[in-house]
Design a protein around this motif. Structure first.
Motif: not given
Length: 201
Positions: A123, A126-127, A120, A17-18, A129, A147, A170
């Motif tokens: 979190k 990432r969640e 990076h 998800g990064t 996405r 993870d 981000n």
């Protein structure tokens, strides 16, 4: 393809998800270079064994290869592809590096050529996405489990922490492109200076 560029390997690492695939895509556009997908090594082995390609079979085969050949198993198997690409290209991209052992093996096989790029994102982003991903979406709990497995079992955290370059993904694509371009410029400058120093010696 930049035929004047010094030989380089751009290896991308990061948690799910990064935006690793986005970074690899931008690198490919900038470098016009081939991509060695470490996951493709596993998929090829799954098919060779006559198994259906699923997340479960990929994990089983990947863990089996590492049990047999060590934590750097995927990099060992991919090294032949890297050697082959270097006969035609000056720069190569690696997508899907998992463990620091893989990075160590690449540095041994291709000394001075590997630039490790860690991607990076927070979190929460990432969640979001991964929950919206059309293929293999992950819940927040599934992401946390993945993870922990990658950090504890595969030692991906060491590869991320000790990367040569760090990209924070981000925001939007324009900011990401700018960061990737800056990394490419820095790597090319560094490699070029090393090559000129070697010529002097």
């Amino acid at each position: 393809m930049n035929t004047d560029a010094p030989r380089s390997i751009f290896a991308v690492v990061g948690l799910a998800g990064t935006g690793k695939s986005s970074v690899v895509g931008i690198l490919k556009e900038i470098l016009d270079a081939p991509v060695v997908y470490f996951g493709g090594v596993v998929v090829a082995e799954v098919r060779r064994r006559g198994l259906e390609v699923t997340e479960a079979t990929e994990r089983t085969v990947r863990e089996g290869l590492r049990a047999e050949h060590g934590m750097s198993a995927i990099a060992q198997l991919a090294s032949e592809d890297i050697d082959q690409h270097f006969t035609s290209y000056r720069e190569i991209i690696i997508d899907g590096l998992y463990s620091y052992a893989e990075c160590e093996l690449l540095n041994e096989r291709f000394p001075g050529l590997v630039s490790l790029i860690a991607v990076h994102a927070t979190k929460a982003i990432r969640e979001e996405r991964l929950a919206q991903r059309p293929v293999r979406p992950l819940s927040a709990a599934e992401l946390h489990s993945r993870d922990m497995r990658e950090i504890r079992t595969l030692d991906k955290g060491t590869a991320i922490a000790l990367a040569d370059h760090h990209i924070l993904n981000n925001t939007g694509i324009t900011e990401l492109q700018d960061q990737v371009k800056a990394v490419v410029a820095a790597v090319r400058q560094s490699r070029g200076e090393r090559a000129r120093a070697a010529d002097v010696r």
